[in-house]
Design a protein around this motif. Structure first.
Motif, PDB file in Angstrom:
ATOM      1  N   ALA A 213      19.594  53.688  14.170  1.00 19.58           N
ATOM      2  CA  ALA A 213      19.628  53.673  12.706  1.00 19.58           C
ATOM      3  C   ALA A 213      20.897  53.011  12.194  1.00 19.58           C
ATOM      4  CB  ALA A 213      19.519  55.100  12.168  1.00 19.58           C
ATOM      5  N   LEU A 214      22.020  53.334  12.822  1.00 21.28           N
ATOM      6  CA  LEU A 214      23.312  52.831  12.360  1.00 21.28           C
ATOM      7  C   LEU A 214      23.598  51.405  12.808  1.00 21.28           C
ATOM      8  CD1 LEU A 214      25.461  56.034  12.971  1.00 21.28           C
ATOM      9  CD2 LEU A 214      24.570  55.179  10.791  1.00 21.28           C
ATOM     10  N   ASN A 215      23.123  51.040  13.999  1.00 14.14           N
ATOM     11  CA  ASN A 215      23.467  49.730  14.560  1.00 14.14           C
ATOM     12  C   ASN A 215      22.378  48.679  14.403  1.00 14.14           C
ATOM     13  OD1 ASN A 215      25.846  50.832  15.376  1.00 14.14           O
ATOM     14  ND2 ASN A 215      25.519  50.573  17.562  1.00 14.14           N
ATOM     15  N   SER A 216      21.118  49.079  14.547  1.00 15.45           N
ATOM     16  CA  SER A 216      20.035  48.102  14.571  1.00 15.45           C
ATOM     17  C   SER A 216      19.306  47.974  13.241  1.00 15.45           C
ATOM     18  CB  SER A 216      19.014  48.480  15.663  1.00 15.45           C
ATOM     19  OG  SER A 216      19.617  48.426  16.945  1.00 15.45           O
ATOM     20  N   VAL A 217      19.451  48.951  12.369  1.00 17.42           N
ATOM     21  CA  VAL A 217      18.717  48.924  11.101  1.00 17.42           C
ATOM     22  C   VAL A 217      19.650  48.848   9.895  1.00 17.42           C
ATOM     23  CG1 VAL A 217      17.021  50.126   9.656  1.00 17.42           C
ATOM     24  CG2 VAL A 217      16.782  50.174  12.146  1.00 17.42           C
ATOM     25  N   GLU A 218      20.616  49.750   9.816  1.00 17.53           N
ATOM     26  CA  GLU A 218      21.444  49.826   8.603  1.00 17.53           C
ATOM     27  C   GLU A 218      22.157  48.526   8.255  1.00 17.53           C
ATOM     28  OE1 GLU A 218      24.227  53.040   6.374  1.00 17.53           O
ATOM     29  OE2 GLU A 218      24.684  52.716   8.490  1.00 17.53           O
ATOM     30  N   PRO A 219      22.765  47.797   9.199  1.00 17.47           N
ATOM     31  CA  PRO A 219      23.458  46.565   8.798  1.00 17.47           C
ATOM     32  C   PRO A 219      22.549  45.575   8.078  1.00 17.47           C
ATOM     33  CG  PRO A 219      24.098  47.194  11.015  1.00 17.47           C
ATOM     34  CD  PRO A 219      22.947  48.073  10.633  1.00 17.47           C
ATOM     35  N   HIS A 220      21.295  45.501   8.487  1.00 17.51           N
ATOM     36  CA  HIS A 220      20.383  44.529   7.892  1.00 17.51           C
ATOM     37  C   HIS A 220      19.876  45.005   6.540  1.00 17.51           C
ATOM     38  CE1 HIS A 220      20.772  42.559  11.683  1.00 17.51           C
ATOM     39  NE2 HIS A 220      20.375  43.649  12.306  1.00 17.51           N
TER      40      HIS A 220
END
Length: 210
Positions: free
Chosen positions: A103-110
């Motif tokens: 959630a924090l690394n693969s989704v939230e930044p985008h």
């Protein structure tokens, strides 16, 4: 007792989104009482606060002389007290941690790449950036929807800390949630009584400061 730092006031568009909500939700799921340390404007830049949170953000969790920052670290810390958040079975626990980090690394930044463009509306570079940022976020969310499939939660029938974090990330930019599976997933997670209590507590602090 645990103390969670939070802002006393933020602009209306950010209310209900500030990341102390993640800590509050985790504490509500775990059944752990807490109190809030509400920051006035500028408090986050004072040396005593920066000594605990180098970036001047919220939340910080303070307990028995220990301070932890970063919402992911805080949720994992709370999760050690709650089998609801982190199952005792080692494999299931690893999967919960896996999804929290995803959630924090693969989704939230985008998702955030799209969300921050609202601050630059009208600027030519932001207009040019919006479509590509949106397309990539939708591609990533499509992968998430495929992984979720028809399951109630990311690891099947059981809600975990991974779902808590993923749901808060998906709430950031609702217009990106076009897949019906993800819409239903966010609704399912945020319908939980613990989330409703956490959200009401955060919004209540903002109302009291108004």
């Amino acid at each position: 007792m645990i103390t969670i730092s939070a802002f006393r006031w933020v602009p209306p568009f950010a209310q209900g989104q500030v990341r102390d909500l993640r800590a509050r939700w985790a504490l509500e799921e775990a059944g752990v009482p807490y109190r809030t340390r509400l920051l006035e404007p500028g408090d986050q830049d004072k040396p005593e606060y920066r000594a605990l949170q180098p970036f001047g953000q919220v939340p910080i969790l303070e307990e028995d002389g220990q301070a932890i920052f970063e919402s992911g670290a805080i949720v994992l810390h709370i999760g050690e007290r709650s089998e609801t958040l982190l199952p005792k079975d080692p494999a299931a626990k690893a999967r919960a941690v896996q999804w929290l980090i995803a959630a924090l690394n693969s989704v939230e930044p985008h998702v955030m790449n799209v969300a921050v463009l609202m601050f630059y509306e009208g600027q030519e570079w932001a207009k040019l950036r919006r479509q590509s940022a949106t397309d990539f976020a939708l591609h990533r969310l499509g992968s998430l929807a495929k992984a979720l499939g028809d399951k109630p939660y990311l690891d099947g029938d059981r809600f975990t800390a991974g779902d808590l974090m993923m749901a808060t990330v998906l709430r950031i930019e609702p217009e990106l949630i076009v897949d019906e599976r993800l819409k239903a997933y966010v609704e399912r997670c945020t319908a939980r009584p613990a989330f409703q209590r956490a959200l009401a507590a955060q919004m209540g602090d903002f109302r009291d400061a108004a």
